[in-house]
Enzyme design. Structure first.
Site, short mmCIF file in Angstrom:
data_model
loop_
_atom_site.label_atom_id
_atom_site.label_comp_id
_atom_site.label_asym_id
_atom_site.label_seq_id
_atom_site.Cartn_x
_atom_site.Cartn_y
_atom_site.Cartn_z
N GLU A 181 11.36 11.50 3.76
CA GLU A 181 12.37 11.61 2.70
C GLU A 181 13.22 10.35 2.72
O GLU A 181 13.89 10.04 3.70
CB GLU A 181 13.25 12.83 2.93
CG GLU A 181 12.54 14.10 2.56
CD GLU A 181 13.12 15.29 3.28
OE1 GLU A 181 14.33 15.30 3.49
OE2 GLU A 181 12.34 16.17 3.65
N ASP B 43 26.55 16.60 3.30
CA ASP B 43 26.23 15.87 4.52
C ASP B 43 27.40 15.74 5.48
O ASP B 43 28.55 15.57 5.08
CB ASP B 43 25.71 14.48 4.15
CG ASP B 43 24.31 14.54 3.58
OD1 ASP B 43 23.42 15.06 4.29
OD2 ASP B 43 24.11 14.13 2.43
#
Lengths: 393, 254
Positions: free
Chosen positions: B45, B56
């Site tokens: 990814e 995140d």
């Protein structure tokens, strides 16, 4: 209803809920329940009682005689600065804390820039006896020490947002991350008409008390519910949403939104989203925001900490796009001058956010009989240091 | 057949690695991809950095901030990936937040991905309904998969719906948390893994968030087709550099 949120959470092309899947259940829970709760009889009674006895509502609608004389129209000030904690922010936090209790939440989180929404949130958490965590950018913690102290006295924990530019947008990111980490126990009290659906609509509804009161008050004074113009300052846009709410569908009532130009629109230090913004996604909402051509969010600037948000709420993006609202950008310099002028003309020291709305009068023309209602969104105590430094008082 | 499906149909468990493009240095992208393939990783990814990555934790926030400072953006990334398919055959997925993709233009972005040989995208803040309504046909036209996330609080009915409309795999977020915040699994998470496994979904699941070492990887793949490591890999890159990629992968798999 052209200016109400639709079933998908959009105002025209703006709004929605662009959030990671982890937040989907939180927002769905809110979305399913908020209208029922807000419209519930017991909720309304409790909310209205608190607004009356705790916040001090209704706030006066005051005819500003000397200012009216100077700008040659009839100027009324909606005195939100007289609310407990000194600004309109508490109308929303009272509503949301009652909602959070009904949803069974035991912990509250909020973001704050200048600390006004943080103080309003810490206040209602103390009132309700609920744990309160406030996210605030590391940079803002330093420059807003009195509000940090207030929040601490009210029992809130302050968490410093150390990511990105360490200001309001990063505090908001951190609050959203906290919500991802604590989906079951926690309610997130967003302070403006920003963020994913249903927040913009929910916050607007809690702020709509402002225009509801104006209708009655103006009728008593002028024999009409409807002013010719409404003027509000706009960062995310919560006081503006409250001022406009009851008048949105009435095109005869013109709307003027005053945003912060900072050091000037072209200066690179500005928060004039209506000019500098492009359509994008910020904090879960599709709206106008200041960003690079690559889609990275730009840190805005204004001397007023309450106006330096890089976007506007989706309702306001829609009002701009559909030309329902006229936007005016006011520089730091103009706003500071207007703050001093209104203090001397009317004996009320405004928050610098509010001073932006007054500066707009220098760029507008009214007829003598025009009724203009300005939202006096907050008092200037919190900005005294900025005034002192700026004018060498 | 899409390269992602080929991998998913293979025997055995998969290891997928996330890295932030443009980190540690702007031009590390190709080298990292090639080294990951050489070290036996199954999927990659490629993270397109965003200034405000809501899902995140600090590690990926920091790598994103640094990558943007280094000059990474969509155009630079596509330029770096131009000839990548002459060098690797591993499935490549671009993972990024929606705003940079929206600014590029969704169709233009998909076209560029397709030209570079990207197999699919993961856009954590693009809601499923909105994707279905607005962009599904564009993705299809360019032969790109769009992988969806599920999380511990996702209602069963919604998981079934996601399963029905998914292609490629379902990205199963291991806990109610942002990336990189945990490095062990607790009993609640294991119960959630088991519950999802027993739903017998038609899509294969890859577990991510909180997978960062051999133990968590081995546990995750007992309940899924594979697992994704992001933050732990980025920390390793920061500490030991691009030349030690093989060492990190060995520590997970051998």
């Amino acid at each position: 209803m052209k200016y109400s949120v639709d079933k998908e959470g959009f105002y025209g092309n703006f709004g929605g809920a662009f959030v990671p899947e982890m937040l989907f259940p939180n927002l769905e829970e809110l979305e399913k329940n908020y209208n029922n709760i807000i419209n519930d009889k017991d909720f309304k009674t409790e909310y209205n009682n608190l607004l009356k006895d705790y916040v001090g509502r209704p706030t006066p609608l005051y005819f500003a005689e000397r200012m009216s004389e100077k700008y040659k129209c009839k100027i009324y000030l909606k005195r939100e600065d007289l609310c407990h904690t000194g600004a309109h922010k508490i109308n929303n936090t009272i509503g949301q804390i009652l909602l959070a209790k009904r949803l069974g939440k035991t912990r509250i989180i909020a973001e704050t820039g200048a600390g006004q929404h943080g103080v309003a949130t810490a206040t209602v958490c103390a009132l309700a006896g609920i744990e309160c965590v406030i996210y605030m950018g590391a940079v803002d913690i330093k420059r807003q020490a009195p509000n940090v102290a207030r929040m601490k006295m009210l029992g809130a924990s302050i968490i410093s947002a150390e990511s990105g530019s360490k200001t309001l947008k990063d505090a908001t990111n951190e609050a959203i991350r906290d919500w991802i980490n604590n989906p079951l126990t926690t309610h997130y009290i967003i302070g403006s008409v920003v963020g994913p659906h249903p927040y913009p609509d929910m916050v607007a509804k809690f702020q709509s008390i402002v225009s509801k009161e104006i209708k009655t008050q103006l009728y008593e004074k002028e024999g009409t519910e409807n002013p010719d113009y409404l003027i509000a300052n706009i960062g995310g846009g919560s006081n503006a949403a409250g001022l406009y709410y009851e008048y949105l569908e009435n095109d005869n009532v013109k709307i003027i939104s005053v945003e912060a130009a900072g050091e000037g629109i072209e200066s690179g230090k500005s928060a004039a989203t209506s000019v500098l913004g492009k359509v994008g996604i910020i904090h879960g909402s599709k709206t106008l925001l200041m960003q690079t051509t690559d889609g990275q969010i730009i840190e805005p600037y204004s001397i007023s900490a309450g106006l330096d948000y890089p976007g506007v709420g989706p309702l306001h993006a829609h009002l701009l796009e559909s030309k329902r609202a006229q936007f005016i950008s006011i520089t730091d310099q103009d706003a500071m001058k207007a703050g001093l002028e209104i203090s001397k003309l009317e004996g009320i020291i405004p928050a610098i956010e509010t001073a932006h709305a007054f500066a707009a009068f220098n760029y507008l023309e009214f007829k003598k009989d025009d009724i203009v209602v300005v939202n006096f969104s907050g008092r200037g105590d919190k900005d005294l240091n900025t005034y002192i430094e700026y004018f060498d008082l | 057949m899409n390269r992602i499906d080929k991998k998913l149909n293979k025997e055995g468990k998969l290891l997928s690695i996330y890295f932030t493009a443009g980190y540690p240095d702007l031009n590390n992208t190709q080298e990292i991809i090639i080294k990951l393939e050489e070290s036996g990783v199954d999927m990659i990814e490629i993270g397109l950095p965003f200034s405000d990555p809501l899902a995140d934790g600090p590690t990926i926030q920091d790598s994103s901030t640094q990558a943007i400072k280094n000059g990474m953006n969509s155009n630079v990334l596509f330029d770096q990936l131009k000839d990548i398919r002459s060098k690797v055959s591993i499935p490549l997925i671009v993972m990024g937040y929606f705003n940079p993709i929206l600014q590029y233009g969704v169709e233009a972005f998909c076209k560029k991905c397709s030209e570079a040989g990207i197999d699919g995208l993961i856009i954590p803040d693009l809601p499923i309904n909105y994707f279905e309504l607005k962009y599904k046909s564009i993705f299809k036209d360019y032969g790109l998969y769009n992988m969806f996330l599920i999380a511990p609080q996702t209602p069963e009915e919604r998981i079934r719906h996601i399963d029905e409309i998914s292609n490629g795999f379902i990205y199963m977020v291991s806990s109610s948390s942002v990336t990189g915040s945990k490095n062990t699994f607790d009993s609640d998470q294991l119960a959630y893994f088991k519950k999802i496994k027993e739903m017998n979904l038609s899509s294969k699941r890859i577990i991510g968030f909180g997978v960062g070492n051999k133990e968590t990887y081995n546990t995750a793949v007992q309940y899924s087709k594979g697992a994704i490591i992001g933050s732990a890999f980025i920390k390793h890159l920061k500490l030991k550099g691009v030349n030690s990629i093989n060492e990190f992968i060995k520590s997970i798999r051998k």
